[in-house]
Design a protein around this motif. Structure first.
Motif, PDB file in Angstrom:
ATOM      1  N   ASP A   1       8.072  -5.419  14.310  1.00 48.42           N
ATOM      2  CA  ASP A   1       8.256  -6.619  13.619  1.00 48.42           C
ATOM      3  C   ASP A   1       9.533  -6.202  12.677  1.00 48.42           C
ATOM      4  N   LYS A   2      10.545  -7.149  12.805  1.00 50.37           N
ATOM      5  CA  LYS A   2      11.729  -7.151  12.146  1.00 50.37           C
ATOM      6  C   LYS A   2      11.607  -6.629  10.390  1.00 50.37           C
ATOM      7  N   ILE A   3      10.899  -7.683   9.989  1.00 49.35           N
ATOM      8  CA  ILE A   3      10.790  -7.571   8.546  1.00 49.35           C
ATOM      9  C   ILE A   3       9.825  -6.409   8.066  1.00 49.35           C
ATOM     10  N   PHE A   4       8.909  -6.202   8.850  1.00 50.48           N
ATOM     11  CA  PHE A   4       7.702  -5.264   8.388  1.00 50.48           C
ATOM     12  C   PHE A   4       8.729  -3.926   8.695  1.00 50.48           C
ATOM     13  N   SER A   5       9.427  -3.584   9.835  1.00 49.21           N
ATOM     14  CA  SER A   5      10.159  -2.593  10.310  1.00 49.21           C
ATOM     15  C   SER A   5      11.095  -2.200   8.832  1.00 49.21           C
ATOM     16  N   TYR A   6      11.835  -3.302   8.355  1.00 51.58           N
ATOM     17  CA  TYR A   6      12.759  -3.049   7.420  1.00 51.58           C
ATOM     18  C   TYR A   6      12.188  -2.477   6.050  1.00 51.58           C
ATOM     19  N   GLU A   7      11.067  -3.363   5.640  1.00 47.78           N
ATOM     20  CA  GLU A   7      10.482  -2.855   4.315  1.00 47.78           C
ATOM     21  C   GLU A   7       9.814  -1.499   4.254  1.00 47.78           C
ATOM     22  N   VAL A   8       9.227  -1.169   5.400  1.00 50.89           N
ATOM     23  CA  VAL A   8       8.735   0.162   5.614  1.00 50.89           C
ATOM     24  C   VAL A   8       9.791   1.199   5.421  1.00 50.89           C
TER      25      VAL A   8
ATOM     26  N   LEU B   1       0.935  -1.230  -0.036  1.00 51.35           N
ATOM     27  CA  LEU B   1      -0.013   0.036  -0.056  1.00 51.35           C
ATOM     28  C   LEU B   1       0.924   1.139   0.144  1.00 51.35           C
ATOM     29  N   LEU B   2       1.897   1.117   0.745  1.00 54.56           N
ATOM     30  CA  LEU B   2       2.860   2.251   0.882  1.00 54.56           C
ATOM     31  C   LEU B   2       3.495   2.531  -0.704  1.00 54.56           C
ATOM     32  N   ASP B   3       3.683   1.387  -1.375  1.00 58.83           N
ATOM     33  CA  ASP B   3       4.333   1.449  -2.495  1.00 58.83           C
ATOM     34  C   ASP B   3       3.298   2.512  -3.767  1.00 58.83           C
ATOM     35  N   VAL B   4       2.099   2.138  -3.488  1.00 58.74           N
ATOM     36  CA  VAL B   4       1.224   2.786  -4.168  1.00 58.74           C
ATOM     37  C   VAL B   4       0.983   4.361  -3.839  1.00 58.74           C
ATOM     38  N   TYR B   5       1.120   4.450  -2.378  1.00 59.53           N
ATOM     39  CA  TYR B   5       0.927   5.814  -2.139  1.00 59.53           C
ATOM     40  C   TYR B   5       1.997   6.745  -2.404  1.00 59.53           C
TER      41      TYR B   5
ATOM     42  N   ASN C   1      10.006   7.064  10.940  1.00 55.64           N
ATOM     43  CA  ASN C   1      11.201   6.162  10.759  1.00 55.64           C
ATOM     44  C   ASN C   1      11.433   5.193  11.881  1.00 55.64           C
ATOM     45  N   ASP C   2      11.458   5.835  13.093  1.00 64.10           N
ATOM     46  CA  ASP C   2      11.900   5.014  14.010  1.00 64.10           C
ATOM     47  C   ASP C   2      10.660   4.550  15.109  1.00 64.10           C
ATOM     48  N   THR C   3       9.622   4.529  14.711  1.00 71.51           N
ATOM     49  CA  THR C   3       8.418   4.472  15.698  1.00 71.51           C
ATOM     50  C   THR C   3       7.350   3.819  14.720  1.00 71.51           C
ATOM     51  N   MET C   4       7.367   2.367  14.773  1.00 73.40           N
ATOM     52  CA  MET C   4       6.326   1.592  14.001  1.00 73.40           C
ATOM     53  C   MET C   4       6.394   0.108  14.814  1.00 73.40           C
TER      54      MET C   4
END
Length: 572
Positions: free
Chosen positions: A345-352, A311-315, A339-342
């Motif tokens: 989850d390691k994979i999720f945080s990396y991707e975002v 969804l962020l890719d589209v945004y 950037n530091d607040t999400m």
């Protein structure tokens, strides 16, 4: 009318009588949604109106359709039946024939979202039908009611958060419409990043209150009970926690939802009311995230962790293509703060984080003056460079952008000087306090080697940014020579740092080469040569070339080639 003397006329009369019975205060009229024939009659009358193309027929059907809509809405909160499909069929009639009967569809669309979808978004059948309805009528809704979807984007996010990947393709088609309004573009971003937390909040409501289908979460947000207001005021002014002794407190179960907790009030809202206030340090948030870390992830949560980056890719793609500079400039500080607040989850945080940084750099590439306009938040982030690995990476990317784009360009000399001073400060702090973590004790500690590599990498970027800024704004050259000279003479054990500083000092003694190597990629000065190019017409008298850093850093002694530049550049 084509069907007046045949079966069509009798069919039309039958369906009208069915609708008329459905609006009376008796029998099935007390619960129209329990009578499946009503939905069939609404759809059939809609088809007949299209087939006959008769304004007279539309005018005769309209009063019954309108009465049924109003009655269904009035009974919705008292019923356990689903009204979603019936109301969607009625909405389609109003959208198609509203102009004929002079009926504005905007109020009934909003009524449907507020009273029905807010209660039935968790019903997979209603959710799918709603997305199908919005896609079929997407063009008309975006044209005639452009603020509708932006206003209710939190409700649409609840729908997709709960129903997950099976509706992703359909949701993606309407997703751009959620951000078409200037009022929804900025608030939508943190709501997207927090979609996994929205799933957690909805699951918490389900554990506490039962099925989400038919339960009005909206009533939690809209409650104006005096005791709730007093509790909120007490928390704001005294710091006490609402859950300490609220009048409605009936359970000590930690999974029970506290309706007045700002955490839930913010995440479970249905309508866009501006930038959300995320209570990351609230007891509810801390407890919820901790519980999430310590328990297995649900299927819904796993799906949302995968969907959010898409969804962020589209945004971000739509942002760079369609959104104006003012909104994008306002978005960048939000990227920095999140950037530091999400969700932890390691994979999720990396991707975002990867997407946040890529978009930020793309925005700076498109509009380098953003760096000057945002110098205050940028300098603040440089000051936080050692607070966490995520903040270190953000500071590193900001250093690169500052140097690459000349601190905003030639017309922003004051901003460039202030940014240069922030880079100097970051550099001198490392030299004076050994914050690189190179002491023996740090190296022996867990992760010490990793921190050393990360922070040395950051310092290399700081040194590069200082050299590039000074190459662009030549009045900064004397200060840059002093800064880089201190690094080159320092006892930092990482050879990459002092060798980088030494190479830049050497480049600064050759202005033409220095400008080509370290100059900005998009110079605003028309007389400035773009880096990495040669002006062949001036080849006999002037040399501009791009010397790769790896050559400068690794090759020492005399030149390793046996030709001169005059051999390959034409002479006049």
């Amino acid at each position: 009318m084509g069907g007046e003397d045949g079966d069509g006329d009798r069919n039309w009369d039958f369906h009208l009588r069915t609708l008329s019975n459905g609006t009376r205060d008796s029998n099935l009229a007390n619960n129209p949604a329990s009578d499946p024939s009503l939905l069939h009659s609404v759809k059939r009358l809609h088809e007949l109106c299209k087939e006959e193309n008769s304004e007279d027929l539309i005018a005769r059907v309209y009063p019954q359709i309108n009465k049924l809509f109003q009655r269904s809405v009035s009974l919705l909160s008292q019923s356990t039946n689903s009204y979603g499909l019936l109301l969607l069929a009625i909405l389609q009639f109003f959208l198609d024939f509203g102009e004929v009967v002079l009926h504005d569809a905007d109020p009934i669309l909003r009524t449907f979202l507020r009273t029905c979808l807010s209660r039935e978004f968790a019903d997979p059948v209603v959710a799918e039908a709603t997305l199908d309805f919005l896609n079929v009528n997407k063009k008309k809704i975006l044209t005639s009611f452009p603020t509708l979807l932006p206003q209710f984007f939190p409700l649409m996010l609840k729908l997709i958060a709960w129903n997950g990947e099976k509706l992703e393709k359909s949701f993606m088609k309407i997703f751009p419409g959620l951000m078409m309004s200037p009022g929804s573009f900025l608030p939508l971003f943190p709501s997207l990043v927090d979609l996994p937390i929205l799933v957690v909040a909805l699951q918490k409501v389900e554990r506490s209150s039962g099925s989400l289908i038919g339960s009005s979460i909206a009533s939690i947000q809209k409650s104006t009970a005096p005791e709730m207001l007093l509790a909120l005021m007490d928390e704001a002014y005294t710091g006490s926690t609402i859950a300490d002794g609220g009048v409605d407190s009936e359970s000590e179960d930690s999974s029970a939802i506290d309706a007045a907790d700002p955490f839930f009030l913010e995440f479970l809202k249905d309508e866009n009311d501006g930038l959300p206030e995320r209570h990351w340090t609230s007891p509810a948030m801390v407890a919820t995230l901790q519980a999430t870390i310590n328990t297995p992830q649900s299927d819904r949560l796993k799906q949302m962790l995968k969907m959010t980056p898409r969804l962020l890719d589209v945004y971000f793609a739509i942002s760079l293509r369609d959104v104006n500079d003012s909104l994008i400039c306002a978005l960048i500080p939000l990227l920095m703060s999140r950037n530091d607040t999400m969700f932890p989850d390691k994979i999720f945080s990396y991707e975002v984080r990867k997407r946040l940084l890529e978009f930020m750099l793309a925005a700076f590439q498109r509009s380098p003056n953003f760096i000057a306009l945002l110098k205050k938040p940028i300098m603040d982030r440089l000051g936080e460079a050692y607070d966490s690995p995520a903040k270190t990476e953000l500071a590193l990317q900001l250093c690169w952008a500052i140097g690459e784009h000349g601190g905003g360009g030639g017309s922003h000399k004051d901003a460039a000087r202030e940014l240069f001073e922030s880079l100097e400060l970051l550099l001198y702090e490392n030299l004076s306090t050994s914050r690189l973590g190179l002491r023996e004790s740090a190296l022996r500690s867990s992760g010490g080697s990793s921190r050393k590599s990360s922070q040395s990498r950051l310092l290399c970027f700081v040194v590069t940014a200082i050299a590039k800024l000074a190459s662009y704004h030549r009045e900064l050259l004397p200060r840059a020579r002093v800064s880089l000279g201190k690094v080159a003479r320092s006892r930092i054990s990482d050879v990459r740092v002092w060798r980088r500083a030494r190479d830049y000092l050497g480049l600064m003694n050759e202005p033409a080469i220095c400008l080509s190597v370290l100059g900005p990629s998009r110079p605003s000065d028309g007389n400035m040569q773009k880096p990495g190019t040669v002006n062949w017409s001036e080849g006999g008298t002037k040399m501009i070339a791009h010397i790769p850093f790896y050559i400068l850093g690794e090759q020492e002694g005399p030149p390793f080639h046996d030709f001169s530049f005059s051999d390959i550049l034409p002479r006049r």
